[in-house]
Design an enzyme around this catalytic site. Structure first.
Site, short mmCIF file in Angstrom:
data_model
loop_
_atom_site.label_atom_id
_atom_site.label_comp_id
_atom_site.label_asym_id
_atom_site.label_seq_id
_atom_site.Cartn_x
_atom_site.Cartn_y
_atom_site.Cartn_z
N LYS A 14 57.18 57.80 45.29
CA LYS A 14 57.56 59.07 45.90
C LYS A 14 59.11 59.32 45.98
CE LYS A 14 57.47 63.03 47.20
NZ LYS A 14 58.73 63.16 46.89
N ILE A 27 60.25 62.35 37.74
CA ILE A 27 60.51 61.55 36.57
C ILE A 27 61.66 60.79 36.53
CG2 ILE A 27 61.32 62.30 34.20
CD1 ILE A 27 59.80 65.03 34.53
N HIS A 36 59.62 56.64 39.81
CA HIS A 36 58.60 55.93 39.03
C HIS A 36 58.82 56.13 37.49
CE1 HIS A 36 54.62 54.85 37.80
NE2 HIS A 36 54.13 56.00 37.69
N CYS A 91 50.54 53.53 34.06
CA CYS A 91 51.41 53.09 35.15
C CYS A 91 51.31 51.74 35.61
CB CYS A 91 51.21 54.06 36.37
SG CYS A 91 50.97 55.66 35.87
#
Length: 388
Positions: free
Chosen positions: A330, A210, A334, A84
């Site tokens: 959030k 997702i 992401h 990430c």
């Protein structure tokens, strides 16, 4: 040492784009970044591209030259993979290259595309950022891993699901005016608490979605900006990176993130500032507990004190230290390989005053971006400031 500036930033909408390709998404972000910077493509010395699992999700390895082609570039291109934190590392290496005088213009950013796969396949792909031998084969997933970290935090320092719910509520509220955000809908503490558990004590609203999307940042030397009359009002003053043991069971402390501690210490030392000098931050809140851990590693709060910050209004949009005015992972979303570049883009817009939430930090001069990989086995921290 050359001064590294952000000349332009570009983002796609973060959300579900199953009909689009990764190269299409990155081309859009790059186009916006070049238009924002006013820098011609032929001046780009190299491309630093972040991507985590394109080999799985798009059956496409060797993506760097492909993305250079999509962005209209003919220059050296390298893919960075740090889970990430992939785009965060790509930006860091762009800054280091410009500072070293080895390039005047670098395009850095990243892309991830996942929504065309089912949840089980995405979860399996993401899990490869943890230790296959000692975690994945035992059935560990990232919701489970962060649930263990949350439990450890609650046991050592205290805290409740309500405290975490306030983090989610804050970040959803921040995402509402952000045109690039995936979820532009406010939620209540009650909604967050009533949502189904994902991995106790984490519920549905404690987890990021997702997401598909791309980010791009044009990093230039101050000399190039001056010579070419490029407006680059944001300077990357500090950068740092840290690493920790991959598997949770090999760590000394589940309620701390030493990789982020080290990255923050390095970035602050590089910038010549401390946590008290920071006006606004974008941190890696893949889960609500991750935001708490990030704020403590960044030195904004002592260990055990970050859990109260959102509930007490310290990190809300009108608080003393606004955190994740973009909506964070959030609510903004992401897209794994793009997130680190997105954080730089959002902070740049906030510091320039052209972000929809800039009104909350009108006098801000220093911002910090915190980008983490996996369960923070990797971490990258950048310090941005309004250039004099």
């Amino acid at each position: 040492m050359a001064d590294a500036r952000v000349a332009g930033v570009g983002l796609t909408h973060f959300g579900s784009h199953p009909e689009r390709t990764g190269r299409d998404l990155f081309a859009e972000a790059a186009l916006r970044a070049f238009e924002d910077a006013g820098v011609p493509r032929e001046d780009v010395d190299q491309l630093n591209y972040g991507n985590y699992m394109g080999s799985i999700t798009e059956n496409q390895g060797h993506q760097a030259p492909l993305m250079a082609e999509a962005a209209g570039l003919r220059c050296p291109a390298t893919r960075y993979e740090e889970a990430c934190a992939s785009a965060g590392v790509a930006v860091r290496e762009a800054v280091r290259t410009v500072r070293a005088g080895q390039a005047d213009v670098v395009l850095a950013g990243g892309m991830e595309r996942m929504s065309h796969l089912d949840t089980d396949d995405v979860t399996a792909g993401l899990s490869t950022a943890s230790d296959d031998l000692f975690e994945v084969r035992a059935g560990m997933t990232f919701p489970g891993a962060y649930a263990l970290m949350a439990r450890a935090y609650f046991e050592e320092y205290g805290g409740t699901k309500t405290d975490l719910a306030n983090v989610a509520v804050k970040n959803h509220a921040n995402a509402v005016p952000n045109e690039y955000a995936q979820y532009r809908t406010e939620i209540s503490v009650e909604q967050a608490l009533d949502a189904p558990d994902v991995a106790t004590p984490l519920g549905l609203y404690d987890a990021c979605p997702i997401t598909d999307g791309a980010s791009a940042v044009v990093v230039v030397s101050a000399e190039y900006a001056a010579e070419h009359d490029v407006d680059a009002p944001v300077r990357v003053r500090g950068t740092g990176q840290g690493t920790d043991n991959m598997a949770l069971q090999d760590r000394a402390h589940l309620a701390r993130t030493p990789a982020a501690d080290d990255a923050a210490e390095m970035a602050y030392a590089d910038a010549g500032i401390g946590p008290d000098d920071v006006d606004v931050a974008e941190v890696h809140d893949c889960f609500t507990i991750a935001e708490v851990l990030a704020t403590e590693s960044l030195g904004f709060f002592e260990p055990g004190e970050g859990i109260d910050a959102a509930r007490e209004g310290v990190t809300t949009a009108d608080g003393d230290l606004p955190i994740n005015l973009s909506g964070g992972l959030k609510a903004k979303g992401h897209p794994v390989g793009a997130t680190g570049g997105s954080q730089i883009a959002e902070l740049t817009r906030l510091l320039r005053g052209d972000h929809p939430n800039s009104e909350h930090v009108a006098d801000a001069e220093v911002g910090v971006a915190h980008n983490a990989g996996g369960t923070v086995a990797s971490a990258v921290v950048h310090v941005l400031e309004v250039a004099e």
